[in-house]
Structure formats: C-alpha cells, structure tokens
Design a protein around this motif. Structure first.
Motif, PDB file in Angstrom:
ATOM      1  N   GLY A  16       0.798  -1.220   0.000  1.00  0.00           N
ATOM      2  CA  GLY A  16       0.000   0.000   0.000  1.00  0.00           C
ATOM      3  C   GLY A  16       0.832   1.272   0.000  1.00  0.00           C
ATOM      4  O   GLY A  16       0.288   2.371   0.065  1.00  0.00           O
ATOM      5  N   LYS A  17       2.151   1.121  -0.112  1.00  0.00           N
ATOM      6  CA  LYS A  17       3.035   2.282  -0.044  1.00  0.00           C
ATOM      7  C   LYS A  17       3.855   2.451  -1.316  1.00  0.00           C
ATOM      8  O   LYS A  17       4.198   1.491  -1.986  1.00  0.00           O
ATOM      9  CB  LYS A  17       3.988   2.143   1.142  1.00  0.00           C
ATOM     10  N   ALA A  66       6.708 -16.065  -1.921  1.00  0.00           N
ATOM     11  CA  ALA A  66       5.738 -14.971  -1.901  1.00  0.00           C
ATOM     12  C   ALA A  66       5.543 -14.439  -3.314  1.00  0.00           C
ATOM     13  O   ALA A  66       6.468 -14.436  -4.121  1.00  0.00           O
ATOM     14  CB  ALA A  66       6.237 -13.849  -0.998  1.00  0.00           C
ATOM     15  N   GLN A  67       4.323 -13.993  -3.589  1.00  0.00           N
ATOM     16  CA  GLN A  67       4.018 -13.320  -4.852  1.00  0.00           C
ATOM     17  C   GLN A  67       3.858 -11.837  -4.556  1.00  0.00           C
ATOM     18  O   GLN A  67       3.144 -11.452  -3.631  1.00  0.00           O
ATOM     19  CB  GLN A  67       2.742 -13.874  -5.477  1.00  0.00           C
ATOM     20  N   VAL A  68       4.532 -11.013  -5.346  1.00  0.00           N
ATOM     21  CA  VAL A  68       4.548  -9.566  -5.133  1.00  0.00           C
ATOM     22  C   VAL A  68       3.965  -8.883  -6.371  1.00  0.00           C
ATOM     23  O   VAL A  68       4.391  -9.156  -7.492  1.00  0.00           O
ATOM     24  CB  VAL A  68       5.999  -9.070  -4.890  1.00  0.00           C
ATOM     25  N   VAL A  69       2.996  -7.995  -6.141  1.00  0.00           N
ATOM     26  CA  VAL A  69       2.413  -7.205  -7.221  1.00  0.00           C
ATOM     27  C   VAL A  69       2.815  -5.753  -6.988  1.00  0.00           C
ATOM     28  O   VAL A  69       2.512  -5.179  -5.944  1.00  0.00           O
ATOM     29  CB  VAL A  69       0.876  -7.340  -7.280  1.00  0.00           C
ATOM     30  N   VAL A  70       3.523  -5.198  -7.967  1.00  0.00           N
ATOM     31  CA  VAL A  70       4.015  -3.824  -7.880  1.00  0.00           C
ATOM     32  C   VAL A  70       3.385  -3.023  -9.013  1.00  0.00           C
ATOM     33  O   VAL A  70       3.495  -3.409 -10.176  1.00  0.00           O
ATOM     34  CB  VAL A  70       5.554  -3.760  -8.001  1.00  0.00           C
ATOM     35  N   LYS A  71       2.726  -1.918  -8.659  1.00  0.00           N
ATOM     36  CA  LYS A  71       2.234  -1.002  -9.696  1.00  0.00           C
ATOM     37  C   LYS A  71       3.404  -0.116 -10.097  1.00  0.00           C
ATOM     38  O   LYS A  71       3.988   0.575  -9.264  1.00  0.00           O
ATOM     39  CB  LYS A  71       1.089  -0.138  -9.187  1.00  0.00           C
ATOM     40  N   VAL A  72       3.745  -0.168 -11.383  1.00  0.00           N
ATOM     41  CA  VAL A  72       4.858   0.622 -11.899  1.00  0.00           C
ATOM     42  C   VAL A  72       4.295   1.682 -12.845  1.00  0.00           C
ATOM     43  O   VAL A  72       3.578   1.358 -13.793  1.00  0.00           O
ATOM     44  CB  VAL A  72       5.870  -0.261 -12.657  1.00  0.00           C
ATOM     45  N   LEU A  79       7.479   3.156  -8.189  1.00  0.00           N
ATOM     46  CA  LEU A  79       6.972   1.871  -7.708  1.00  0.00           C
ATOM     47  C   LEU A  79       6.062   2.016  -6.492  1.00  0.00           C
ATOM     48  O   LEU A  79       6.356   2.790  -5.578  1.00  0.00           O
ATOM     49  CB  LEU A  79       8.135   0.954  -7.323  1.00  0.00           C
ATOM     50  N   HIS A  80       4.977   1.240  -6.517  1.00  0.00           N
ATOM     51  CA  HIS A  80       4.007   1.186  -5.425  1.00  0.00           C
ATOM     52  C   HIS A  80       3.689  -0.287  -5.181  1.00  0.00           C
ATOM     53  O   HIS A  80       3.224  -0.981  -6.092  1.00  0.00           O
ATOM     54  CB  HIS A  80       2.734   1.953  -5.819  1.00  0.00           C
ATOM     55  N   ILE A  81       3.960  -0.768  -3.969  1.00  0.00           N
ATOM     56  CA  ILE A  81       3.671  -2.177  -3.640  1.00  0.00           C
ATOM     57  C   ILE A  81       2.170  -2.321  -3.433  1.00  0.00           C
ATOM     58  O   ILE A  81       1.604  -1.710  -2.525  1.00  0.00           O
ATOM     59  CB  ILE A  81       4.424  -2.650  -2.376  1.00  0.00           C
ATOM     60  N   GLN A  82       1.531  -3.132  -4.274  1.00  0.00           N
ATOM     61  CA  GLN A  82       0.084  -3.319  -4.158  1.00  0.00           C
ATOM     62  C   GLN A  82      -0.287  -4.513  -3.291  1.00  0.00           C
ATOM     63  O   GLN A  82      -1.270  -4.449  -2.568  1.00  0.00           O
ATOM     64  CB  GLN A  82      -0.546  -3.489  -5.533  1.00  0.00           C
TER      65      GLN A  82
END
Length: 190
Positions: A53-54, A162-168, A150-153
């Motif tokens: 969220g950041k 772990a699966q990481v979704v990043v809004k770029v 980058l924003h970690i969603q």
C-alpha cells in the motif's frame, strides 16, 4: 526458414544488448555492470510485507537512444518505421520523430525496478510471473528520458515463497502524463 535459429539469434541480441546482460541481482551491490545503481538495502520478508500500500521510490532517469530501439527491433523483429527510420518518422509520423516500442519500455522494468526495490533476506530465486493491466499511455520519443515509480500493491504467500504485485508508473522527463502503467508480478522463492 529456420525459425529456431532465428529465435536463438533474437534471444542472443536481447541478452547481450538489452537487459539480460545486467540481470536483477539479489546480492547487495552498489552498481550494476552498466553503471546503473541497484538498491543495496536488505530487509526481512516481514519488513517487505509492511510496504504493501506504499510508494517505495522512483528510479533514476534512463535515456532512450536510437541504438537501444534498433537493438530491440533486431531482437523482436519489429522494424516498423516509426521506431527505426528517423528520417521517415520525422517526415510522416504524428509524433514528429521516431519513438520507442511500447514493449521496449515494458522490458526495461526489471532494470529500473532493481534501482528501487530492496533485497529480501533469504531469497534463493525470483521469477517474473507476468503483468496485469499494462497500458502504453503516451509515446516515448528517441532521446527522451524515462523513470519508474513503484508502489507495492500486494504480497501474498505462495508455495515456497511470496508473490509480489508492484504497480509501476513509467514517467517521461518533462511530461505530466505517464508513458505506461503496469502491475508487475514477481514470485520470490526462499
């Protein structure tokens, strides 16, 4: 035609000239081979999860050169004149000159993200799992500079990691409108 050898040549060009010669490293290194920085901060998976969220940062600017565009065209077989023929692009293109391929800008994400994303303790392997909602919003003219914000969603547990979704959000220097937005999905294995 020998499609297997054509594909091998294209992959070799991509590896040698674009991204894979400077792979994302999960080691603590201050600089990559190409002189671009990588994030040298290592955090625990718990700290990483606290970033959901950041916004976690923005990469340095990267100039998009005609040489890079030509190499990408050679690697992919996409030699459309709007990318590789500067004279024709200046004369006929609505963009006033040659522009980068949308997929070239997308392919730069691993390098740009490495400048911002911290390393996570205990990772043995990370893989690109794909992208969601990719949009190429505005063109990237040759000679312009882009950077990634980058924003970690989301971070979710998967078997073994772990699966990481990043809004770029890819930005172009001097422009308010982004050039591209993508949700980049990676899987980290411990």
């Amino acid at each position: 035609r020998n499609y297997a050898s054509m594909a091998q040549r294209r992959l070799a060009v991509l590896r040698d000239h674009l991204l894979l010669s400077n792979p994302v490293s999960f080691e603590n290194t201050a600089n990559s081979d190409a002189g671009r920085k990588t994030n040298n901060r290592t955090i625990s998976i718990e700290e990483f999860k606290s970033l959901v969220g950041k916004d976690i940062g923005t990469s340095d600017w990267l100039e998009i050169t005609q040489e890079r565009v030509n190499q990408f065209a050679d690697a992919t077989g996409d030699h459309q004149w709007i990318h590789v023929d500067p004279e024709r692009a200046k004369a006929e293109s609505p963009f006033g000159g040659p522009i980068a391929h949308g997929f070239l800008t997308l392919s730069l994400l691993p390098m740009l993200m490495a400048e911002v994303s911290p390393s996570v303790e205990g990772i043995k392997m990370a893989v690109n799992y794909g992208s969601n909602k990719v949009r190429f919003i505005s063109p990237v003219p040759i000679g312009s500079k882009i950077r990634a914000h980058l924003h970690i969603q989301e971070i979710t547990e998967v078997q073994g990691g772990a699966q990481v979704v990043v809004k770029v959000t890819l930005e172009r220097e001097g422009e308010k409108k982004p050039v591209a937005i993508a949700e980049q999905i990676s899987r980290y294995f411990f």
